[in-house]
Design an enzyme around this catalytic site. Structure first.
Site, short mmCIF file in Angstrom:
data_model
loop_
_atom_site.label_atom_id
_atom_site.label_comp_id
_atom_site.label_asym_id
_atom_site.label_seq_id
_atom_site.Cartn_x
_atom_site.Cartn_y
_atom_site.Cartn_z
N LYS A 179 0.77 -1.09 -0.12
CA LYS A 179 -0.04 -0.04 0.14
C LYS A 179 0.97 0.92 -0.03
CE LYS A 179 -4.40 0.88 2.28
NZ LYS A 179 -5.12 0.59 3.47
C1 E4P Z 1 -8.35 1.90 3.37
O1 E4P Z 1 -7.68 1.05 2.67
C2 E4P Z 1 -8.20 2.40 4.46
O2 E4P Z 1 -7.44 1.53 5.40
C3 E4P Z 1 -9.41 2.78 5.25
O3 E4P Z 1 -10.80 2.35 4.44
C4 E4P Z 1 -9.60 4.17 5.82
O4 E4P Z 1 -10.92 4.22 6.32
P1 E4P Z 1 -11.19 5.26 7.54
O5 E4P Z 1 -11.58 6.41 6.62
O6 E4P Z 1 -12.56 4.77 8.08
O7 E4P Z 1 -10.24 5.35 8.49
#
Ligand code: E4P
Length: 214
Positions: free
Chosen positions: A83
């Site tokens: 990521k």
């Molecule tokens: C995506 O891969 C992120 O980990 C995640 O969806 C972020 O979500 P949030 O805005 O609820 O922290």
């Protein structure tokens, strides 16, 4: 549509895996911090448990540092998807990962133009943060829709991973638009099962069953 669980919590991954509908896992530094455990320990347990794609995020912000982390993470298992944040260094690292055959999930995407950059770099997944866009009054699903249209226009193979989903309506809309993947917290998956008519109907069936002579 593929379902990924957005967590670094092993118990949650075990619970969602048991339902037989889980395709992968996404983590981020905040989710790992929430476990209170060392990243290496969490990572090893998740990779031992999950066969599908597991997104593990780099924390370096410079190109060389990102590539060092990406190459090391990619060695950890065939499920690893690296990521990478949507910055100039991140897009550069994504393009290099693509050349080296390392799968990537470009994260922190808040616009269709950013998603276009990720596709041009050959990202495996792009993660538009729907909930966080909604939070600032910018309808997140409009961006998901724009990304899908643009990718379709040019035949990009990058998969749209609807992220930061906060409730079942987000999942429904992402599915209607044709997002390839939805990543969500376990609470949202649990909500997908729920309908009061199902509970009422089951209660009635069970009550009637008691009246059936043996
Ligand atoms: C995506 O891969 C992120 O980990 C995640 O969806 C972020 O979500 P949030 O805005 O609820 O922290």
């Amino acid at each position: 549509m593929k379902f990924f669980l957005d967590t670094a919590d092993i118990d949650e991954i075990r619970a969602a895996s048991a339902w037989g509908i889980l395709d992968g896992v996404t983590t981020n530094p905040s989710l790992v911090a929430k476990t209170g455990r060392r990243f290496d320990d969490v990572k090893a347990e998740i990779l031992a448990l999950v066969d599908g794609p597991v997104s593990l995020e780099v924390t370096a912000t410079d190109y060389e540092g990102m590539m060092r982390e990406a190459r090391a993470l990619a060695q950890e298992g065939p499920q690893v998807v690296v990521k990478i944040p949507l910055t100039p260094a991140g897009i550069q690292a994504t393009a290099t990962c693509t050349k080296e055959g390392i799968r990537t999930n470009v994260t922190l995407c808040f616009s269709a133009n950013q998603a276009l950059l990720a596709a041009k770099a050959g990202a495996t997944y792009i993660s538009p943060f729907v909930g966080r866009m909604d939070d600032i009054g910018n309808p997140g699903m409009d961006v998901v829709s724009d990304i899908l249209e643009i990718y379709n226009n040019y035949g990009y193979e990058t998969q749209v991973l609807a992220a930061s989903l906060r409730h079942p309506a987000h999942v429904l809309e992402a599915a209607r638009l044709g997002a390839h993947v939805a990543t969500m917290p376990i609470k949202v998956i649990e909500q997908l099962f729920k309908h009061p008519m199902t509970d009422l109907g089951l209660a009635r069936f069970l009550a009637d069953w008691q009246k059936v002579p043996e």
